[in-house]
Design a protein around this motif. Structure first.
Motif, PDB file in Angstrom:
ATOM      1  N   GLU A  28      -5.838   8.831  -4.873  1.00  0.00           N
ATOM      2  CA  GLU A  28      -6.476   8.085  -3.799  1.00  0.00           C
ATOM      3  C   GLU A  28      -6.224   6.589  -3.968  1.00  0.00           C
ATOM      4  N   GLU A  64      -3.081   0.666   8.503  1.00  0.00           N
ATOM      5  CA  GLU A  64      -3.400   2.080   8.728  1.00  0.00           C
ATOM      6  C   GLU A  64      -2.331   2.757   9.575  1.00  0.00           C
ATOM      7  N   LEU A  86      -7.498   2.919  -2.299  1.00  0.00           N
ATOM      8  CA  LEU A  86      -8.411   2.185  -1.429  1.00  0.00           C
ATOM      9  C   LEU A  86      -7.913   0.750  -1.352  1.00  0.00           C
ATOM     10  N   LYS A 116      -0.047   5.839   8.196  1.00  0.00           N
ATOM     11  CA  LYS A 116       0.054   7.086   8.950  1.00  0.00           C
ATOM     12  C   LYS A 116       1.514   7.453   9.184  1.00  0.00           C
ATOM     13  N   SER A 166       0.835  -1.209   0.000  1.00  0.00           N
ATOM     14  CA  SER A 166       0.000   0.000   0.000  1.00  0.00           C
ATOM     15  C   SER A 166       0.864   1.252   0.000  1.00  0.00           C
ATOM     16  N   SER A 202      -1.891   8.983   5.148  1.00  0.00           N
ATOM     17  CA  SER A 202      -3.284   8.814   5.579  1.00  0.00           C
ATOM     18  C   SER A 202      -4.256   9.673   4.792  1.00  0.00           C
ATOM     19  N   ASP A 203      -3.751  10.773   4.218  1.00  0.00           N
ATOM     20  CA  ASP A 203      -4.640  11.681   3.492  1.00  0.00           C
ATOM     21  C   ASP A 203      -5.041  11.146   2.132  1.00  0.00           C
ATOM     22  N   LYS A 204      -4.307  10.188   1.595  1.00  0.00           N
ATOM     23  CA  LYS A 204      -4.676   9.664   0.278  1.00  0.00           C
ATOM     24  C   LYS A 204      -4.752   8.140   0.219  1.00  0.00           C
ATOM     25  N   ALA A 205      -4.728   7.484   1.371  1.00  0.00           N
ATOM     26  CA  ALA A 205      -4.864   6.027   1.407  1.00  0.00           C
ATOM     27  C   ALA A 205      -5.793   5.627   2.541  1.00  0.00           C
ATOM     28  N   SER A 206      -6.726   4.734   2.254  1.00  0.00           N
ATOM     29  CA  SER A 206      -7.654   4.251   3.270  1.00  0.00           C
ATOM     30  C   SER A 206      -7.821   2.745   3.138  1.00  0.00           C
ATOM     31  N   VAL A 207      -8.217   2.109   4.239  1.00  0.00           N
ATOM     32  CA  VAL A 207      -8.375   0.656   4.281  1.00  0.00           C
ATOM     33  C   VAL A 207      -9.820   0.328   4.613  1.00  0.00           C
ATOM     34  N   TYR A 208     -10.432  -0.483   3.776  1.00  0.00           N
ATOM     35  CA  TYR A 208     -11.827  -0.896   3.973  1.00  0.00           C
ATOM     36  C   TYR A 208     -11.822  -2.338   4.447  1.00  0.00           C
TER      37      TYR A 208
END
Length: 209
Positions: A78, A93, A80, A97, A66, A102-108
């Protein structure tokens, strides 16, 4: 020094955050199945070269791949990542960070098959995909990636040799069979231009027409 170490030392240097992930996985008794540095750098280069802005990763573990992916995206890009295990997602996450991403990567969190169905129903589209999750579902993930692709999107899939198990004609392991079906799609589907890079455990790269 072998060829892989040469690549890692010369072309895929890790910073402190990337170097900390393997020990962190060990401390948390999580599997050591992150992509090797050479694959990470290859993913980085692919994202850069195709100019991707919206990337989807299937299978995140501790966030190693990631980080490579997110770093290659532009400032407004972005990423995801879909991850089944909550503990893995939390660690990913944490590492994103630490890497300032953290501003352009997220974990679902959740079953990637269900998550992809939801994203598909929302008509989400992406221009880069990295698939590195349960191998028996590779054909499903690949089909969803094709369906949610923008024209010219790139799809990368890891472990396409599966430790050379795909060459054993008598191996009926569901993971092996899933990978072989994915190879069939990659090489026969007219919607794709694809090749297989003999790096790491085999990295398939396809472009959606």
């Amino acid at each position: 020094m072998d060829r892989y170490q040469f690549v890692n030392d010369r072309y895929a240097k890790e910073d402190d955050v990337l170097q900390s992930i393997a020990p962190g996985l060990q401390d948390r008794e999580m599997p050591q199945i992150s992509v090797p540095p050479g694959i990470g750098k290859t993913l980085y280069m692919l994202v850069k070269m195709c100019g991707a802005h919206h990337a989807l990763e299937v299978g995140g573990l501790g966030g190693y791949s990631s980080i490579w992916l997110a770093r290659a995206l532009p400032a407004e890009g972005e990423l995801l990542t879909l991850e089944l295990e909550p503990d893995y997602a939390a660690f990913a996450e944490e590492n994103l960070k630490k890497a300032g991403l953290s501003d352009k990567a997220s974990v679902y969190i959740g079953d990637a098959r269900k998550s992809l169905e939801v994203l598909d129903s929302q008509r989400k589209q992406f221009d880069f995909f990295f698939i590195d999750a349960d191998k028996e579902n590779y054909p499903f993930y690949l089909e969803k990636a094709i369906k949610m692709s923008t024209p010219g999107a790139v799809i990368a899939m890891d472990n396409m040799f599966f430790g050379d198990a795909i060459f054993d004609k008598d191996d009926n392991n569901p993971s092996v069979q899933g990978i072989l079906r994915a190879h069939d799609i990659l090489t026969q589907d007219e919607r794709l231009d694809a090749t297989l890079l003999a790096v790491g455990d085999g990295l398939a790269v396809a472009r959606v027409k």
